[in-house]
Each structure stands twice: as structure tokens, then as C-alpha cells.
Write an enzyme that holds these catalytic residues in place. Structure first.
Site, PDB file in Angstrom:
ATOM      1  N   ASP A   1       0.937  -1.355  -0.122  1.00 51.10           N
ATOM      2  CA  ASP A   1       0.052   0.103   0.006  1.00 51.10           C
ATOM      3  C   ASP A   1       0.556   1.261  -0.082  1.00 51.10           C
ATOM      4  OD1 ASP A   1      -1.781   1.960   0.559  1.00 51.10           O
ATOM      5  OD2 ASP A   1      -2.376   1.380   2.524  1.00 51.10           O
TER       6      ASP A   1
ATOM      7  N   LYS B   1       2.987  11.298  -3.200  1.00 54.68           N
ATOM      8  CA  LYS B   1       1.927  10.650  -4.185  1.00 54.68           C
ATOM      9  C   LYS B   1       0.873  11.597  -4.862  1.00 54.68           C
ATOM     10  CE  LYS B   1      -1.691   6.911  -3.319  1.00 54.68           C
ATOM     11  NZ  LYS B   1      -2.220   6.112  -2.314  1.00 54.68           N
TER      12      LYS B   1
ATOM     13  N   GLU C   1      -7.523   0.649  -4.054  1.00 56.89           N
ATOM     14  CA  GLU C   1      -7.301   0.504  -2.546  1.00 56.89           C
ATOM     15  C   GLU C   1      -8.615   0.103  -1.848  1.00 56.89           C
ATOM     16  OE1 GLU C   1      -5.699   4.434  -1.615  1.00 56.89           O
ATOM     17  OE2 GLU C   1      -3.762   3.923  -2.660  1.00 56.89           O
TER      18      GLU C   1
ATOM     19  N   ASP D   1     -12.787   5.386   1.808  1.00 54.46           N
ATOM     20  CA  ASP D   1     -11.370   5.369   1.979  1.00 54.46           C
ATOM     21  C   ASP D   1     -10.936   6.952   2.101  1.00 54.46           C
ATOM     22  OD1 ASP D   1      -8.676   5.115   1.874  1.00 54.46           O
ATOM     23  OD2 ASP D   1      -8.889   3.768   0.403  1.00 54.46           O
TER      24      ASP D   1
END
Lengths: 214, 622
Positions: B23, B84, B183, B205
Site C-alpha cells: 500500500d 503521491k 485501494e 477510504d
């Protein structure tokens, strides 16, 4: 669900009849056979369809054919699994939607909706379409939720009725030749359905939030 | 009817080494694998499961994780956090948030973001690759086995460019990227794998930088994504900034008043304050402003008022996802919370209120995604057949047509893999070429969508307008990455592109980076592990030795002796040839010296903020 094509297996070259897309001798995945999405899924070419059955069929096939099942296999088999999976997904998208399903059936018999903006659209329908579009634009402009919901309901009813009628006729007359007049009538219905579909699509885009809960 | 797929294809993965799941998060990254019974488990680093997604380029070294985090306060512009957010983006895309970031950028070619850090130039892909490489090394050290394959997770709402950038980072880190996995889908897998209750679940999420909502139907081991939506630029970082802006406003200041070091420290303080406000009703924030230190109180109520609009934005995406799936709220059987930001009480409360049911939190929101990725890696390499993921694409894909209008070829929420074919004709007599502009997004005009790339089909035979027919095929693979080909039907003339975003890295650049990273790959694996462990051990002993000499004053009675005893044992292990012994002792030393290191850290940071000369501090940090 034996495949229609009987060419030998690409992998082992033996011409044994196949079962479930896999070679009965060496087990290699075979290319999807030619034919319509109905043929591919082993379903009769018909408008009437049990959607739950369709979904289950696709799920079961996906279990066998999804690229995840072939991650460790040869490049050729991985490509084939990609082709099969795309086809399965396309089948879900097209056959799972009444308008697309009917369009496919009629296309198989050479009947397609008139292109938008073409001369093939009956003037009366064209006129009505423009008025309905204007009505929708006004209701959006004036922000009238009640009116918008009513327009949506009315259009959905109209589309459902026309789909049911045309679908039933198509199924009932599937096995015989269609006359030029019949094809013409079907083309008009399909053109009207196409308009209904794009109207509802626009409604969803612009006013879809009105149906949200909370 | 079937779309035939041709062209080169990578060789099939042969599972020799480990296949793991990673992850790769905005704030933290987590690695996981499965055991012999297919059960997933997290592989922790020396400081636990969460590895800070931070890379520092300091003194010619690349440091990753907690080590890098320690450097952030002293070298704000050489330490890249939340990289990211920059993956697959151009400088223009992130202009709006630069005010909050202490980085320096080099004007790159083609709009690629290039950080200037530690005297070198690095792209977001390289920074992410450094994180992945460090995780790979850590896993190899722990498990004593080489890592070969990886499943890396991405936010479901990542576009093509962001996915390609992530895949490139994985390759650059020396791993075979088996699959990019969304994800929320990964979290659903970790949650649903050992349950036999079928039905619709919603995965909410909210991470450090991204928000995803996915609705899935679970039926007999098949995880079918019905719809997905979200915002690839909304997360806990925004909460931190909202809180910082609030505190600064109360102190009569703004972010513009802070230099990079102060800004970094202020953001860290804001994050800490936010986390504390999950339990406390009020916290005091210490801000180091140009005019001196200021204490500001922030209450939970104030924070909640500031972040409420952000959470409301996530609920808007939930409504859209429900609509796209054709699902009513009452049909949602369970709600799963994922991502560290769902620890916020207001998030929990608003999500529970929205769905009308208490969300599940028995799967650790920080670990669920990595566990799911490990399950998928296992499925792909060991042929596990009781599980199947059916995912969708988050955004529509299309082509620009006359007048700058976008014609959608694949619609959002189409099941993957997806293929579609569209036919175009020439609009002028004797037209021999046709330009294609590939776009991603939901808007009607090309200008409002994301440009994925352009390509040209030439050599069309000269024919009257509208006679030549060009067939364009879109192919979206199981990773959600697009391949486009165009073919003139009468001549069979073909042009194809793997759509490389205009601002992405070229294949040559990736190849070059790969070459540069190859020097580590040679040599026997176990030999390399021992060598690396020795180097690491020696580095730590040298730094510790210096610290003990310089900061004797910070030591508690007896502490130096306790630390030295472990250091001596580590020295003996380094002379031996057990990689495991070295590693265990490094960890033990880490534990026993942690309070001392913390004291040094605290002092260094306060010195840095008081404006001491940087070289002095660097020396003290070791």
C-alpha cells in the site's frame, strides 16, 4: 456450450471437440468463437431475458476466464483471457440494458436507428424532440425540481412502454422475414427510443441529484 | 465481433521469489504477504508496520521512512513528503497547493515535476521508487527471501497518468508489478475474504491525500465493484492545512509569513494537534512566527467547523456512486472505513449519519489495503481460485471530435478489462492523415478533460470526404491502463500508442533510471543481504558513537552503559556472518537508544527553529 468453430487447438494442434472454451486435450484456453453476444453466452437471440440469470452466467464465466486466472500462463493465453473477459463485460453492458439489447437484436436483422441530424428522422418526431428538449432545458434553467421529476417519470414510462411493445413484437416475429414496412416501423421506434435514451441520459447528468436520498 | 489483441506482451511471471502487496500511501506505506495457508499478514519495519512515505536527499544519501522524517525539520526542501500527490501530475496541476509546500522545483521538459532536493533533480516517480525499493529491501531482510512480484495499490480514482507513474515506480524499484489494485477494492478483499455474508458493501477510504468511495457486491467469493468515485486531491493533508490556516488566522498571521522550515514544523504541529483533537476537546498549538513564538488554542468544534465542508464533499461523491450503481442506501449491507483520516470522530459520525448505519472498524484502517494487496498477489501467483475481483474504471475515456467536443468511447464504471471500437471518417477530400486526441474525464469539452496524449494515423488512401473509414480501438486492461490503436479499414494501415501522458516520463527515461538502479541487482542474494546489513550496522554504530561523545549531557545515569553493551554485541555480529543476528541487534539497539535519540531530536528541532546555523545542527544530528 461447445464452440461453433471446430478448428484445431492452437496449442496442441489436435482437432478434438472443445468444451467450455478450453481444449479437451491440453487444457489451453481457446479464442472466443465468432458470432453474436447471444451466441457467445449460449442464450437465445431474444429481447425477453432473465437479467439475474445473465448476471450469474457472466459471473461464472468470469471466474474461469478473468485475466487474474491466467497471470502465470503463457502470453498467448493471457491475451485470450483478456479478449474473453472484454467480451463478457461487453455482454453484460449490452445485454443487461433493455435498449442496447433491443438495438443489437434489430441490428442483427439490418435495422438501425436514424443518425441524429439525418433526413431519416420523421419530421413530426423531430419536432416533438426539440420541444421536449426545450421543456427540459427550461425546467433546469428555472430550477423546478417537481417539474423535472415529473418529466423524468413521463419519459421513463414512454420509453418502457415502447421498449416492451417493440421487444415483444421482435420476439414474436423473430423467425420470419420482415417486410420493408415492418422494418421501417421498427426503425422509427428505434429512433424514438434512441431519443428517449439520450434525453434520460441528459436528465441524469443535469438533474440526477434530485433523486439522491439525504 | 471479438476484439483481437495483438502486440508484444511481457513474459509470464514465474513465482520464484516472494510476491507481496504494498500500500503505497500518501502519508505511510505498508507491506504485506500471505502465509502458507493463504492468510495475509503485515511485514513490519524496525519501527512498526507503518513506513512513513518520506524520502530525504541529504549528504548524498537517500533516506526513506522514519530516518527521512527526522531530516524533514532540518532539510525541509530536501525532504519529500506526500509525493503521491504529485504522481502523474504536471506542475500546473498542483500550482494551487504550492503555497503550503516547501519544495523547490526545476522547470522540467514537458511539464514533468522535478524536485530539486539535496543538490539533485528527482521526479515523483523516482521518489516513489525510492520508497518502494526501501520496502523491498526491508521485506528481503526480514523474510530472507528475494521479492520478485508486487501488487501495488492505487486510489480507485487515479487516472491513467497516475497509474502509469505508479507502475513505472514499481519497475524502477526492481519489482515485477503484477497488478495495480484499487485501494477500496483491496480493503474490501481483506474485509470480506473470511466472511460468508453476501451483499453490497460500501468502502469509504479517506487517506492522507486522496478520497475514494466504492460500492461492491460480494457473492460467493466474487467481489464485484458496482461503482467507484472520489477525489484524488482530498485527504487528511487538507484537514491539517485547514487547521493550520485556522490557527494562523487566530494568531493574526498567514502561511505566507512562514519560511519552509517553519512551515514544515507548523504542518507537523497541525497534524499532531488534529490527531489529539480526535480525543481531546481542545489543544494548544505552538507556532513559531517571525515575530516570535505564539500559543494558539484550537477546539475540536472549531476544527470540525473547518473540515465539515471537506467531508461534505466526500458525501457528495458517495451520492454519485450510489446513483451510478443504481443502489439505494438501504441496500448497503455494511460500511467499511479505510484510511487514517477516518479516525476523525466527525468523519465517523457523518458517514454513519449518511448511510444510516454504524461503520465497521474491526479491520485496522491503516493496514486493510496492504492486506488486500497481499491476498491479490497470492491469488495471481499461486492460482488461488476461490476469490475473484471484478473492478471498474473510474473515469470515462474518449476522443476529441470536431469543435473540441469529447466523444466518450469507454464510460466510467465500465467493468475491466474493457474494449470498445469506434469508427471515424475523413472530413475533407483526399485527406491522408487523421489526428487523435485521447482524453479522460466526465466533462463535455476536451479543454475540461485530462489530455492523455495525441497520435496520428497517416497514409490513409486519398478518397472523397467521408469515404475512408478509420476504426479506433480502446483497450483498457485489468490495471486500468489504456492502449489505443487506429486502423484504416480499406488498407489495414495501423497506428498504435500506449498512451503516454504528455507530462509523463518517456520510456527512455524509465529505461535510463532502471539502468542506473541495476548496479544493486547483481551478486548472490544472501551475500547481498549480509553485506547490506553490515553496512547498515556500521553506519548506525558510527552515528551512535558520535552522538554519545557529543551529547553525554543528555544521557540518564546508566543509560550510556546499557546502550554501549548492545552496541558491542552488534559489533560482534557484524564480524560474524548471520544477517539475522545483525538485524535483530540493530533493532534492539534502536529500542534501547530511542529515548536518547528523541531527546537529541527535540533539542535539534528547537535549535533549528531558533535559527542556529544549519551546519552546526547537521553535525550534531550525525
Amino acid at each position: 456450450m461447445a464452440s461453433t468453430a471446430q478448428s484445431p487447438c492452437w496449442n496442441c494442434g489436435r482437432g478434438d471437440p472443445r468444451q467450455d472454451f478450453f481444449c479437451a486435450v491440453c487444457g489451453a484456453l481457446q479464442p472466443p468463437p465468432d458470432g453474436s453476444l447471444f451466441v457467445y453466452l449460449g442464450l437465445p437471440a431474444a429481447y425477453a431475458l432473465d437479467i439475474a440469470h445473465l448476471r450469474q452466467l457472466i459471473r461464472e464465466r468470469s471466474r474461469l476466464l478473468h485475466p487474474d486466472r491466467f497471470a502465470a500462463k503463457s502470453p498467448r493465453e493471457r491475451r485470450l483471457s483478456l479478449e474473453h473477459s472484454m467480451l463478457l463485460n461487453e455482454a453484460g453492458r449490452v445485454l443487461g440494458d433493455p435498449f442496447r439489447r433491443l438495438s443489437l437484436l434489430l441490428k442483427m436483422r439490418g435495422v438501425e436507428a436514424a443518425e441524429s441530424g439525418s433526413a431519416g428522422i420523421p419530421p413530426a418526431l423531430l419536432m416533438e424532440m426539440m420541444e421536449l428538449r426545450e421543456e427540459l432545458a427550461d425546467a433546469i434553467q428555472d430550477n423546478q425540481p417537481g417539474r423535472l421529476l415529473e418529466l423524468d417519470r413521463a419519459m421513463r414510462q414512454r420509453m418502457d412502454r415502447l421498449l416492451a411493445d417493440t421487444g415483444a413484437w421482435t420476439d414474436a416475429n423473430w423467425t420470419r422475414e420482415w417486410s420493408a414496412e415492418e422494418k421501417d416501423r421498427l426503425r422509427r421506434s428505434l429512433t424514438e427510443l434512441k431519443f428517449c435514451d439520450s434525453y434520460l441520459h441528459e436528465w441524469d447528468q443535469r438533474a440526477g441529484h434530485l433523486k439522491d436520498e439525504g | 465481433m471479438p476484439i483481437e489483441i495483438s502486440g508484444p506482451s511481457p513474459p509470464p511471471p514465474k513465482p520464484r521469489g516472494l510476491a507481496i502487496g504494498i500500500d503505497l500511501g500518501t502519508t505511510n506505506s505498508v507491506a504485506a504477504r500471505t502465509d502458507g495457508r493463504h492468510q495475509p499478514m503485515v511485514i513490519g519495519g524496525p519501527r512498526g508496520a507503518l513506513i512513513p512515505s518520506v524520502v530525504a536527499y541529504v549528504n548524498g544519501e537517500i533516506r526513506v521512512g522514519a530516518d527521512a522524517y527526522a531530516a524533514a525539520a532540518l532539510h525541509p526542501s530536501d525532504t519529500i513528503v506526500s509525493v503521491k500527490r504529485f504522481m502523474g501530475r504536471g506542475l500546473e496541476d498542483v500550482r494551487g497547493e504550492l503555497a503550503h509546500l516547501p519544495y523547490q522545483f526545476n522547470p522540467g521538459s514537458g511539464g514533468v515535476i522535478r524536485f530539486r532536493a539535496g543538490g539533485r533533480e528527482v521526479t515523483p516517480v523516482e521518489v516513489s521508487a525510492a520508497i518502494l525499493k526501501s520496502i523491498k529491501d526491508m521485506v528481503e531482510q526480514r523474510e530472507g527471501q528475494p521479492v520478485e512480484d508486487v501488487v501495488i495499490t492505487v486510489p480507485a480514482y487515479f487516472d491513467d497518468a497516475q497509474r502509469q507513474a505508479t507502475r513505472d515506480a514499481g519497475r524502477l524499484a526492481g519489482m515485477n508489478v503484477l497488478r495495480l489494485l484499487n485501494e477500496p477494492t483491496a480493503a474490501a478483499l481483506a474485509f470480506g475474504i473470511n466472511r460468508d455474508r453476501d451483499g453490497v458493501i460500501a468502502v469509504y477510504d479517506l487517506g492522507g491525500g486522496t478520497f475514494d468511495i466504492s460500492l461492491l457486491r460480494l457473492a460467493g467469493g466474487v467481489f464485484e465493484v458496482l461503482s467507484t468515485g472520489g477525489d484524488s486531491h482530498l485527504g487528511g493533508d487538507d484537514f491539517d492545512r485547514a487547521l493550520l490556516d485556522l490557527a494562523l488566522q487566530k494568531a493574526g498571521a498567514s502561511v505566507g509569513d512562514l519560511n519552509p522550515a517553519r512551515l514544515r514544523a507548523a504542518l507537523s504541529a497541525a497534524r499532531k494537534a488534529k490527531e489529539e483533537l480526535s480525543a481531546a476537546s481542545s489543544v494548544t498549538l505552538t507556532l513559531h512566527l517571525p515575530g516570535g513564538q505564539r500559543q494558539t488554542d484550537v477546539t475540536r468544534e472549531e476544527l470540525e467547523q473547518a473540515i465539515r465542508p471537506l467531508i461534505e464533499r466526500t458525501l457528495q461523491a458517495c451520492r454519485q456512486a450510489l446513483r451510478d450503481a443504481g443502489i439505494k442506501k438501504t441496500e448497503v449491507l455494511e460500511v467499511l472505513l479505510v484510511g487514517g483520516s477516518t479516525r476523525s470522530p466527525l468523519v465517523k459520525q457523518m458517514v454513519a449519519g449518511f448511510f444510516g448505519r454504524q461503520p465497521h472498524d474491526e479491520v485496522d484502517p491503516d493496514l486493510a489495503v496492504a492486506l488486500g494487496a497481499a491476498i491479490q498477489a497470492d491469488t495471481l501467483t499461486r492460482g488461488r481460485e476461490d476469490v475473484l475481483l471484478l473492478d471498474v474504471c473510474p473515469l470515462s475515456l474518449g476522443l476529441e471530435t470536431m469543435g473540441g467536443v469529447v466523444e466518450k468511447v469507454i464510460h466510467r464504471n465500465s467493468r475491466l478489462p474493457a474494449g470498445a471500437r469506434q469508427t471515424f471518417t475523413t472530413y475533407a477530400d483526399n485527406q491522408t492523415g487523421m489526428d487523435f486526441h485521447v482524453l479522460q474525464g466526465e466533462r463535455e469539452t476536451a479543454a475540461a478533460c485530462r489530455s492523455l496524449g495525441r497520435f496520428k494515423l497517416s497514409g490513409i488512401p486519398p478518397l472523397p470526404a467521408g469515404m475512408a473509414r478509420v476504426e479506433v480501438t480502446f483497450l483498457l486492461d485489468a490495471d486500468g491502463i489504456l492502449l489505443v490503436t487506429a486502423r484504416e479499414t480499406s488498407t489495414g494501415k495501423e497506428a498504435g500508442i500506449e498512451v503516454k501522458p504528455s507530462w509523463g516520463l518517456t520510456d527512455e527515461e524509465v529505461e535510463r533510471m532502471l539502468q542506473e538502479s541495476m548496479d544493486h541487482a547483481e551478486g548472490d542474494f544472501t551475500e547481498r543481504l549480509i553485506r547490506e546489513a553490515r553496512v547498515e550496522g556500521e553506519r548506525i554504530l558510527a552515528a551512535l558513537d558520535r552522538a554519545l561523545r557529543e551529547d553525554r549531557a543528555l544521557l540518564a545515569p546508566g543509560e550510556a552503559e546499557r546502550i554501549q553493551a548492545v552496541a558491542d554485541r552488534l559489533g560482534q555480529a557484524i564480524a560474524g556472518d548471520s544477517q539475522r543476528a545483525i538485524r535483530d541487534l540493530i533493532e534492539e539497539l534502536d529500542r534501547v537508544s530511542a529515548p536518547f535519540a528523541q531527546r537529541r531530536m527535540n533539542r535539534s528541532i528547537s535549535q533549528a527553529l531558533e535559527g542556529r546555523r544549519a551546519d552546526q545542527i547537521v553535525r550534531q544530528m550525525g
